[in-house]
Design a protein around this motif. Sequence first.
Motif, PDB file in Angstrom:
ATOM      1  N   SER A 125       1.006  -1.233  -0.187  1.00  8.44           N
ATOM      2  CA  SER A 125       0.029   0.011  -0.047  1.00  8.44           C
ATOM      3  C   SER A 125       0.850   1.253   0.085  1.00  8.44           C
ATOM      4  O   SER A 125       0.313   2.444   0.156  1.00  8.44           O
ATOM      5  N   LEU A 126       2.125   0.986   0.012  1.00 12.24           N
ATOM      6  CA  LEU A 126       2.982   2.224   0.046  1.00 12.24           C
ATOM      7  C   LEU A 126       3.525   2.689  -1.208  1.00 12.24           C
ATOM      8  O   LEU A 126       3.678   1.724  -2.188  1.00 12.24           O
ATOM      9  N   THR A 127       4.014   4.049  -1.334  1.00  9.87           N
ATOM     10  CA  THR A 127       4.803   4.312  -2.579  1.00  9.87           C
ATOM     11  C   THR A 127       6.325   3.799  -2.311  1.00  9.87           C
ATOM     12  O   THR A 127       6.650   3.434  -1.383  1.00  9.87           O
ATOM     13  N   THR A 128       6.960   3.864  -3.565  1.00 10.65           N
ATOM     14  CA  THR A 128       8.283   3.297  -3.618  1.00 10.65           C
ATOM     15  C   THR A 128       9.115   4.018  -2.507  1.00 10.65           C
ATOM     16  O   THR A 128      10.096   3.532  -1.660  1.00 10.65           O
ATOM     17  N   ASP A 129       9.132   5.405  -2.271  1.00  7.05           N
ATOM     18  CA  ASP A 129       9.905   6.178  -1.205  1.00  7.05           C
ATOM     19  C   ASP A 129       9.498   5.480   0.035  1.00  7.05           C
ATOM     20  O   ASP A 129      10.110   5.368   0.967  1.00  7.05           O
ATOM     21  N   GLN A 130       8.022   5.379   0.382  1.00 10.31           N
ATOM     22  CA  GLN A 130       7.691   4.813   1.617  1.00 10.31           C
ATOM     23  C   GLN A 130       8.294   3.625   1.794  1.00 10.31           C
ATOM     24  O   GLN A 130       8.851   3.128   2.905  1.00 10.31           O
ATOM     25  N   GLN A 131       8.225   2.571   0.775  1.00  4.58           N
ATOM     26  CA  GLN A 131       8.798   1.313   1.052  1.00  4.58           C
ATOM     27  C   GLN A 131      10.217   1.574   1.169  1.00  4.58           C
ATOM     28  O   GLN A 131      10.724   0.777   2.202  1.00  4.58           O
ATOM     29  N   ALA A 132      10.926   2.455   0.847  1.00  2.00           N
ATOM     30  CA  ALA A 132      12.462   2.556   0.920  1.00  2.00           C
ATOM     31  C   ALA A 132      12.503   2.806   2.616  1.00  2.00           C
ATOM     32  O   ALA A 132      13.497   2.450   3.368  1.00  2.00           O
ATOM     33  N   VAL A 133      11.606   3.787   3.106  1.00  5.77           N
ATOM     34  CA  VAL A 133      11.877   4.386   4.236  1.00  5.77           C
ATOM     35  C   VAL A 133      11.617   2.906   5.358  1.00  5.77           C
ATOM     36  O   VAL A 133      12.361   2.657   6.324  1.00  5.77           O
ATOM     37  N   VAL A 134      10.475   2.326   5.028  1.00  5.70           N
ATOM     38  CA  VAL A 134      10.086   1.080   5.840  1.00  5.70           C
ATOM     39  C   VAL A 134      11.374   0.007   5.967  1.00  5.70           C
ATOM     40  O   VAL A 134      11.588  -0.601   6.685  1.00  5.70           O
ATOM     41  N   ARG A 135      11.647  -0.177   4.593  1.00  4.12           N
ATOM     42  CA  ARG A 135      12.833  -0.974   4.224  1.00  4.12           C
ATOM     43  C   ARG A 135      14.077  -0.783   5.256  1.00  4.12           C
ATOM     44  O   ARG A 135      14.635  -1.792   6.278  1.00  4.12           O
ATOM     45  N   GLU A 136      14.631   0.562   5.465  1.00  2.00           N
ATOM     46  CA  GLU A 136      15.729   1.096   5.964  1.00  2.00           C
ATOM     47  C   GLU A 136      15.291   0.941   7.628  1.00  2.00           C
ATOM     48  O   GLU A 136      16.207   0.560   8.501  1.00  2.00           O
ATOM     49  N   VAL A 137      14.136   1.391   8.009  1.00  2.07           N
ATOM     50  CA  VAL A 137      13.691   1.192   9.508  1.00  2.07           C
ATOM     51  C   VAL A 137      13.661  -0.064   9.833  1.00  2.07           C
ATOM     52  O   VAL A 137      14.067  -0.425  11.011  1.00  2.07           O
ATOM     53  N   ARG A 138      13.174  -1.085   9.031  1.00  5.07           N
ATOM     54  CA  ARG A 138      12.920  -2.462   9.634  1.00  5.07           C
ATOM     55  C   ARG A 138      14.666  -2.988   9.832  1.00  5.07           C
ATOM     56  O   ARG A 138      14.645  -3.629  10.723  1.00  5.07           O
ATOM     57  N   ARG A 139      15.196  -2.584   8.817  1.00  6.64           N
ATOM     58  CA  ARG A 139      16.714  -3.052   9.086  1.00  6.64           C
ATOM     59  C   ARG A 139      17.488  -2.578  10.228  1.00  6.64           C
ATOM     60  O   ARG A 139      17.867  -3.270  11.172  1.00  6.64           O
ATOM     61  N   GLN A 140      17.128  -1.428  10.718  1.00 10.65           N
ATOM     62  CA  GLN A 140      17.771  -1.003  11.859  1.00 10.65           C
ATOM     63  C   GLN A 140      16.962  -1.483  13.211  1.00 10.65           C
ATOM     64  O   GLN A 140      17.687  -1.691  13.986  1.00 10.65           O
ATOM     65  N   TYR A 141      15.672  -1.583  12.889  1.00  9.72           N
ATOM     66  CA  TYR A 141      15.065  -2.229  14.189  1.00  9.72           C
ATOM     67  C   TYR A 141      15.416  -3.339  14.612  1.00  9.72           C
ATOM     68  O   TYR A 141      15.646  -4.072  15.410  1.00  9.72           O
ATOM     69  N   ARG A 142      15.738  -4.446  13.419  1.00 11.91           N
ATOM     70  CA  ARG A 142      15.928  -5.788  13.500  1.00 11.91           C
ATOM     71  C   ARG A 142      17.313  -5.897  14.224  1.00 11.91           C
ATOM     72  O   ARG A 142      17.446  -7.015  14.980  1.00 11.91           O
ATOM     73  N   ARG A 143      18.128  -5.175  14.124  1.00 12.77           N
ATOM     74  CA  ARG A 143      19.426  -5.125  14.614  1.00 12.77           C
ATOM     75  C   ARG A 143      19.254  -4.734  15.998  1.00 12.77           C
ATOM     76  O   ARG A 143      19.717  -5.366  16.875  1.00 12.77           O
ATOM     77  N   ALA A 144      18.664  -3.624  16.299  1.00 11.73           N
ATOM     78  CA  ALA A 144      18.678  -2.822  17.463  1.00 11.73           C
ATOM     79  C   ALA A 144      17.683  -3.635  18.596  1.00 11.73           C
ATOM     80  O   ALA A 144      18.160  -3.834  19.699  1.00 11.73           O
ATOM     81  N   GLU A 145      16.838  -4.537  18.290  1.00 12.56           N
ATOM     82  CA  GLU A 145      15.969  -4.942  19.272  1.00 12.56           C
ATOM     83  C   GLU A 145      16.934  -6.238  19.801  1.00 12.56           C
ATOM     84  O   GLU A 145      16.084  -6.687  20.910  1.00 12.56           O
ATOM     85  N   ARG A 146      17.756  -6.516  19.220  1.00  8.59           N
ATOM     86  CA  ARG A 146      18.560  -7.906  19.763  1.00  8.59           C
ATOM     87  C   ARG A 146      19.398  -7.420  20.831  1.00  8.59           C
ATOM     88  O   ARG A 146      20.229  -8.072  21.579  1.00  8.59           O
TER      89      ARG A 146
END
Lengths: 476, 476
Positions: free
Chosen positions: A81-102
Motif C-alpha cells: 500500500s506504500l509508494t516506492t519512497d515509503q517502501q524505502a523508508v520502511v525497508r531501512e527502518v526495519r533493518r535498523q529495528y531488527r538489529r537494535a531489538e536484539r
Amino acid sequence: MATEAESADPPAAYTALLDEIERYNAVGSAQSVLSWDQQVMMPERGTPARSQQLSTLSSLSHELLVDGDVGDHLDTLDDESLTTDQQAVVREVRRQYRRAERVPRDLVEDISEASSEALGAWESARENDDFDEFAPHLDELVDLKRQYAEHIDPDADPYAVLFADYEPCLPLSKAESILDELRETLVPLIDDIRASDADLATDALDGTYDTDTQEDLARDVLELLDYDFDRGRLDTSTHPFTSGNQFDCRITTRFDPEDPLGSLLPTIHEFGHAYYTLGLPDEEFGTPLGDDRDLSVHESQSRLWENHVGRSEDFWELLLPKFTDRFPQAEDLSVRDAYEAANQVYDENLIRVEADELTYHLHIIVRFEIERELIGGDLAVDEVPDRWNELYEEYLGLTPPSDAVGCLQDIHWSHGSFGYFPTYSLGSVMAAQLYAAADRDIDELDERFALASSTRLASGSARTFTATGNDTRRAS
Amino acid sequence: MATEAESADPPAAYTALLDEIERYNAVGSAQSVLSWDQQVMMPERGTPARSQQLSTLSSLSHELLVDGDVGDHLDTLDDESLTTDQQAVVREVRRQYRRAERVPRDLVEDISEASSEALGAWESARENDDFDEFAPHLDELVDLKRQYAEHIDPDADPYAVLFADYEPCLPLSKAESILDELRETLVPLIDDIRASDADLATDALDGTYDTDTQEDLARDVLELLDYDFDRGRLDTSTHPFTSGNQFDCRITTRFDPEDPLGSLLPTIHEFGHAYYTLGLPDEEFGTPLGDDRDLSVHESQSRLWENHVGRSEDFWELLLPKFTDRFPQAEDLSVRDAYEAANQVYDENLIRVEADELTYHLHIIVRFEIERELIGGDLAVDEVPDRWNELYEEYLGLTPPSDAVGCLQDIHWSHGSFGYFPTYSLGSVMAAQLYAAADRDIDELDERFALASSTRLASGSARTFTATGNDTRRAS
C-alpha cells in the motif's frame, strides 16, 4: 498498485512510524552535535558530564527504536500500500529495528560511556606516545563490541556483524575480495613507482608554511568549492572529520607547518562529505530519505573531491593563484610542480590521512587485518603495537618509530568503530567509478575544474557532479 | 532517626529514583550544550534541525520525569528513612514532578520548538531593527506559556506560576514588594545623583578600544579571577550568558569598540555564574544536590563578582596594570578614575546589561511590568514597543530611538522565559546581603581584592567567598 499508492494519503501506521523515527533520528543528530563539540570545543575536563549525556541519549535512542511502537507499526504495515519512497523508508527502518531489538539497553549505554571515556584517553595516549594509557579502554571496547555482535547474530562472524553497521549493503566477503585485489595490484605498482627514475617535483612544496595562513587558504579553497558557510563551519581538531545534517554540516581539518597539503587535501576531502550531506533533501530531514547512505557511499564523495578534483592538474590551475597569494614564498611554483607534488607516492609516510592515493589502501588493509584479529579473538590488545609495526613493515616497508604515529594515529577505535576502516577503500573505489562515469558523460570535465566557481556553477557541472552522487546513493 | 538513616544503605526506591533523575538531568544538560551551540557556534541556517533536536529532547525529558517510574518511587518512599541530603533530593524531585505531570507532552514540545524558531527571528529582528519580524513568535510564545501556566494551576495568577519556574522558594508577592521598594528608593536617589555637581571621572574610559585586544584583556581578567579554562571557555555571543555544569561551564561576552566596560563587567558577571556552577560537587552531578539552586541565587553570585568585586576600587588596583598593558593608550588612567567611571550612574544608557548598579533595577522593573501585562492578557504583543518606550520615559527619563536598543535588546522572551527578569534584581539584593556578611566576617575583605591571585588564594578568601554562596544555596 504503485500509482494508487502515489495518490493516496499514507496509511496511519506509516505516519505513526514516521513520527517515531523522526524522534529517534532527532536524538541521533543531537548526539552528533555533542560529539562534534566534544572533539572541537569541549574543555579538557568536561568528559564526565559529556559521557553521561551521550550514554543517556544512546540508551534513549535505543529505547525509542525498540521499546515504543516501531515494531508494531512495522508488523502492521502492508508494503504494497506504500509508494516506492515509503517502501524505502520502511525497508531501512526495519533493518535498523531488527538489529537494535536484539541488543540490550545496558550494553548500548555501556558502549557509549566507554567510548566517550576512551576518547580522552586516546587523545592523551597519542599526545604522550603511551599506548598503555589507551590499552584498557581499547580492551573494554573490543569486549563490548564483541558482545554487541553476539547479540545481533550469535552464529555469524562478529566482525561481519560490526561491518554491517557501516556497510549493510555489501557482504564482508565482497569487501574482502576488493581489498585483496587492491593489495595484489598496488604492492607491485608501488614498487615499480618507487623503482622508477622519473624526475618528479616531489619536493615542490617543501618548506615552512604559517598555520594561520594555511587556515586562510583552506577557507579560500572552501569558497572556491562553493561550501555554504551559512550551513557549515571550518574548525580544527586532532583528527579531521565531518559532522552534521542538511541544515548544518561542519568540517574540521588540522595544520602542520611543514605540510601544506596535509591541511589542504583533508579540507577538500571533508568538503566532499559535507557537500553530499548538504545536498540531502531538507524536507526529508529525520527520515531515512533525508539521511546519508552507507559510509562507503559517503566516502565515495569525499574521495571524489579529494582525489579526482583536489589532486587534478586542472584544479591546481584554479588553486595556484590563491596559493601563491597566501604564500608569496611559493611564487615560483608551477601548476605542473604542484600537481606532481600532490600526486607523489610517498616513500616514508606513516600517516593514513596524509597518505597518497595508492599507499592509502595499504594503510587501510593493515587496520582491517588488525581489527579482524582483535574482534575474532586472535590478537590481544597489548599485541596491537607489535602487530601494527610488523604489518607496516610488510606492506609499506616502514617501521613506525612510535605508537603516536603508529597504532595510536586514528580516532576510530576510541569510538569503538570496528569495521569502519574498509569503507574508506571501498569509497575510493566507488569514487573512481563515479569519476569515470562523469568523465564519460560530461564534456571536458577536467578542464572545467580550472574555471572560476561562478562559471562552473553556471555551466551546471558542479551540481551535476553532486546529483550523480545522490542518484548513486538512491540506487545502492 | 537521622543517625540511623545516615549509616544505612539508601532504600531501593531511592536508588531507583536517583537513576531515573540522573537520566532526566543528563538530557537537560545535553539540551544546554545544544542551546549553547545554537547561540555561539551554529551556522545561521541550522535552525530547522536544531529546533527538532531540542523539541524532541524536551519531550523526552518530560516523559522521563512524568511517564516512567518517578511518580511511583515518590509515592513509595518513606521520607523518614532518608538522610537529610536524600530528603532534599526527594523534595526537589517531587516539586519538579508535580509541576511537570500536569503539562501535556505536546505542549512541552511546542514550546521548545517555538522558542528555538523564535531565537533566529529575534536575532534577525534585532539586527534589522524590525519588531514585526519577532512579533508573531512572541505572540505564539505568550500564548503557549499561558497554556502552560493554566495546566499547572488553573486557579493561580499565570505569571506567578511562570515565575515559580525560576524562583520556586519566594512568593511573587514578596518579589514584587522588593521591586517596589527598589523603585521607590532608587528613582529619587538617581535623581539626586544626576542633580549632584560632584566632579567624577565619568569619561575616563572614553575612546576606541580594539575588540581583539578587549578579548585578550577579558582573558587576563578571567586568569586573575582564577577561572578554570580546563573546565570552561570564553566565547562571543549576541547576548552574554553562562552555560554548563561542574565539569564544563562556559561563558560568553561581547565586544564594543567604544565601551571597554561593556565587555569587562559582563565577563566578570558571567564568571560569577560559572564560578558558582564549577563549585558544585562533582560526585552529585545529575542529582539536585549537584545542580544549581534558583536563578536568584545564581544571580547573587554573578552580581557579587560584578558589583562588589569588579566595581570596587581595590579590584581596579589589581586590574589597572593589566588594562594599561593591553591598552597603552590608557597610560594616564588612575585607579580612582577607573573606579569612578565603572561606578557612574549613566544619564543615557538604554541597555540593561550595560547598566550601572542603580539604574539596572529600573530596566528590570520595566520588563517585569510588561511581561506581567502580556501574560495577564492586559497588553497585546504589538503594543509592546510603545509600552516599553513609555515606561523607559517614566522610570529612566529616556526614549529609545529604536526597538533594537529597546524592546528587542534581550534574548529572554525569545526563549519563552517570562518571569525570569525579576530574579536579576532579587539576585543583586542577595549579593549585597552576602557581601555585607562577608565584609563583616572577613578581615580587610576589600583590600584583599588588590592582592595578586596566588596571594588571595593562599589567604583563602576567594574560596571562602564561594563557600558563602554555596552555604546560602543550601540554606535557602
